[in-house]
Design an enzyme around this catalytic site. Structure first.
Site, PDB file in Angstrom:
ATOM      1  CE1 TYR A  62      44.117   9.597   9.366  1.00 38.76           C
ATOM      2  CE2 TYR A  62      46.451   9.635   8.844  1.00 38.76           C
ATOM      3  CZ  TYR A  62      45.176   9.150   8.610  1.00 38.76           C
ATOM      4  OH  TYR A  62      44.975   8.217   7.646  1.00 38.76           O
TER       5      TYR A  62
ATOM      6  NE  ARG B 140      48.080   0.244   4.047  1.00 39.13           N
ATOM      7  CZ  ARG B 140      48.279   1.490   3.647  1.00 39.13           C
ATOM      8  NH1 ARG B 140      48.822   1.737   2.509  1.00 39.13           N
ATOM      9  NH2 ARG B 140      47.912   2.538   4.384  1.00 39.13           N
TER      10      ARG B 140
ATOM     11  CE  LYS C 255      44.547   9.948   5.291  1.00 34.38           C
ATOM     12  NZ  LYS C 255      45.299   9.409   4.182  1.00 34.38           N
TER      13      LYS C 255
ATOM     14  CD  GLU D 122      43.075   6.809   3.493  1.00 31.83           C
ATOM     15  OE1 GLU D 122      43.038   7.625   2.556  1.00 31.83           O
ATOM     16  OE2 GLU D 122      44.052   6.653   4.213  1.00 31.83           O
ATOM     17  CG  ASP D 123      44.597   3.057   5.069  1.00 31.52           C
ATOM     18  OD1 ASP D 123      45.456   3.509   4.290  1.00 31.52           O
ATOM     19  OD2 ASP D 123      44.578   3.325   6.282  1.00 31.52           O
TER      20      ASP D 123
ATOM     21  CG  ASP E 274      45.653  10.360   0.729  1.00 31.89           C
ATOM     22  OD1 ASP E 274      46.054  11.340   0.084  1.00 31.89           O
ATOM     23  OD2 ASP E 274      46.013  10.120   1.901  1.00 31.89           O
ATOM     24  CG  ASP E 275      46.387   4.681   1.066  1.00 36.34           C
ATOM     25  OD1 ASP E 275      46.699   5.254   2.110  1.00 36.34           O
ATOM     26  OD2 ASP E 275      45.272   4.173   0.874  1.00 36.34           O
TER      27      ASP E 275
ATOM     28  CG  ASN F  91      52.778   6.779   8.603  1.00 41.19           C
ATOM     29  OD1 ASN F  91      53.664   7.437   9.107  1.00 41.19           O
ATOM     30  ND2 ASN F  91      52.114   7.163   7.527  1.00 41.19           N
TER      31      ASN F  91
END
Ligand code: NAD
Length: 547
Positions: free
Chosen positions: A99, A152, A170, A241-242, A264-265, A404
């Site tokens: 990750y 993203r 993930k 996600e993202d 999750d973000d 990150n």
């Protein structure tokens, strides 16, 4: 000599090439006879522990983390049980490889390092056929989907279809950290094009050669996917996600009451950061409602944290309006205040009546926060001046540099500790090594979402909850904070050791499942021993027996 029917001979060969069933050199003598594997393997039978040693030796000998990543992914494609045994037994070493930060590098290089397909691709060209193509996925017992459009990726921006490494990574963490069965996990890339010119100009890019679709057609494709996935895999949990931030907030609002979805973000980050804030009180003293938070970055992650924090303050007895006054944001245009025009919808609840200001340091001196949280994706923005100002205002300044991967962090652990004379209470998004300042060694905590989402997912699967609520994320934050030990706190670490992640996830799953049963979010009857039921759902990396 009797001639074997070809099907029997081929069965062993098929098992050898099936990562779920393969045991490599660990097939026993009896199995080698039964499966007609004689001659197809070197003669010595190895134990799984011996195979693990070989893998570790190979991984550690690789010259770069990207090479380590490639080696591990190849192992996952060859022998899934061995892969998970290595990852679970060495989670602290493996997490940064599988990750952040290495997965970010892998996504950036994806078009060049691509070896073998993994996961599922739905593209704009599949419009109208998504239901049909989803039937091609071989595992009908899918329970968790991680779904991205690659816009993203971490703090790296639009990586188009090359962002597939994120859902894959993930889901590997769902299995490693919370024991979700590998075959129940489905990584999905929604390829609607990319606006990344570097990728569009690269002949090896794997995604559609076109700019991003953004209008109604895009929404229709997301709708088609969520509907088809929920029908084909009833009760499936879909983690968004993202996605770019406007879409992330929009889709969460649109789907959260219709399907079992979360982002999750936004929500996972909210829970993990609030867990860190709760744990930080054991160093700074006081209550959560004594804190004032100043965020750099008002996107999915920042607002997600503020939302969970507000929910926690409401639990302490504040009204939502009072609670929101404890959260202040600086974005790329300055302090988020009421008088600003054209603010995005997700920022409005945190736009306070206050004079505007374009400078983070000036906002800090004006507002005198107890904690600063960096979620801007902009490296080195917590400068020496900023950390020194925080250390002047607070005996123990809380500094969370959460962007990150590591290269994007607002400051390093060493900077936070040394610029505050060792008084900072620090956490980061990507891992940092321990730091020694004036003979005192600090172990920086990593506010890694992997502390939250696997446990939440396990709790939802085990309880068959129809939905995922905000209260579940707040419960997960409390659960995680409670599991930080005294010795962690003494070393400045706000999160439990990753080595305990399965135990931590099981406890979070328990608290989430309890919430589902107590609030009638499931038709399943609560088991007598809920923790045992949770453990019973957890995958163990052991080989099957064939004879
Ligand atoms: P986002 O795109 O939704 O939001 C970014 C925000 O930063 C926006 O509000 C933008 O205006 C602001 N910004 C950009 N440049 C700025 C500048 N120079 N000064 C002030 N503000 C600026 O992204 P996101 O999903 O919120 O993620 C942001 C970062 O947080 C990423 O680096 C991501 O990797 C990280 N993140 C960390 C964790 C974690 O540590 N657990 C979890 C999620 C996201």
């Amino acid at each position: 000599m009797t001639k074997q029917p070809p099907s029997m001979v081929h069965q062993g060969v098929k098992i050898l090439h099936d990562p779920v069933r393969n045991k490599g050199t660990a097939f026993t003598e009896v199995e080698r006879d039964a499966l007609k594997l004689r001659g197809l393997l070197p003669p010595r039978v190895h134990s799984m522990a011996e195979q693990e040693l070989r893998v570790l030796g190979n991984v550690r000998a690789k010259p770069t983390d990207l090479e380590r990543y490639l080696y591990m992914i190849a192992l996952q494609d060859r022998n899934e049980n061995l892969f998970y045994r290595v990852v679970m037994n060495h989670i602290e070493e493996m997490m940064p490889i599988l990750y952040t930060p290495t997965v970010g590098k892998a996504c950036q290089e994806f078009q060049h390092i691509y070896r073998k397909p993994r996961g599922f691709y739905v593209s704009m060209n599949d419009r109208g056929n998504v239901r049909e193509i989803l039937q091609n996925w071989p595992h009908k017992d899918t329970k968790i989907i991680v779904f991205t459009d690659g816009e993203r990726i971490l703090g790296l921006g639009d990586l188009g279809a090359d962002g597939m490494g994120i859902p894959i990574g993930k889901l590997a963490l769902y299995t490693a950290c919370a024991g979700i069965q590998p075959t129940q996990c489905l990584p999905v890339m929604l390829d609607v094009g990319t606006d990344n010119e570097r990728l569009l100009n690269d002949p090896l890019y794997n995604g559609l050669e076109r700019h991003r679709e953004r209008g109604q057609l895009y929404d229709d494709l997301v709708e088609e996917f969520v509907t088809a996935a929920s029908e084909i895999f009833p009760g499936v949990l879909i983690q968004f996600e993202d996605f770019g931030n406007t879409n992330a907030f929009r889709f969460l609002k649109k789907y959260r009451d219709r399907a079992c979805v979360f982002n999750d973000d936004i929500q996972g980050t909210g829970a993990v950061a609030v867990a860190g804030l709760i744990a930080s009180l054991r160093i700074t003293g006081g209550k959560l409602s004594d804190q004032k938070l100043l965020f750099l970055g008002a996107g999915e992650a920042g607002v997600g944290i503020a939302d969970v924090y507000v929910a926690a303050l409401v639990e302490e007895g504040l009204t939502p309006e009072q609670a929101r006054k404890h959260c202040w944001f600086v974005d790329s245009k300055g302090l988020v205040v009421k008088s600003r025009e054209n603010l995005a919808v997700h920022k409005l609840p945190y736009a306070h009546e206050h004079a505007g200001c374009t400078d983070f340091l000036a906002a800090l001196n004006d507002l005198q926060p107890t904690a600063i949280l960096g979620l801007s994706g902009q490296p080195q923005t917590f400068t020496k001046d900023i950390i020194e100002a925080m250390a002047k205002i607070n005996e123990r300044p809380v500094v969370f540099a959460l962007s990150n991967p590591t290269s994007m962090a607002e400051c390093t652990a060493e900077q936070a500790y040394s610029w505050s004379d060792g008084r900072a209470v620090f956490a980061s998004g990507s891992p940092f090594d321990p730091v020694t300042v004036d003979n005192q060694t600090f172990v920086p905590g990593q506010g890694n979402n992997a502390y939250i989402f696997p446990g939440v997912g396990l709790g939802v699967i085990a309880s068959q909850s129809r939905t995922i609520t905000d209260e579940m994320f707040l419960a997960a934050a409390h659960s995680l904070a409670e599991q930080v030990s005294e010795s962690d706190i003494e070393r400045g670490r706000l999160y439990p050791s990753l080595a305990r992640i399965r135990e931590v996830s099981a406890r979070i799953a328990y608290d989430v499942a309890k919430m589902a049963y107590d609030n009638q979010l499931t038709d399943k009857e609560e088991p007598e021993d809920l923790l045992a039921d949770i453990h019973q759902h957890m995958y163990q990396p052991v080989y099957p027996h064939y004879a």
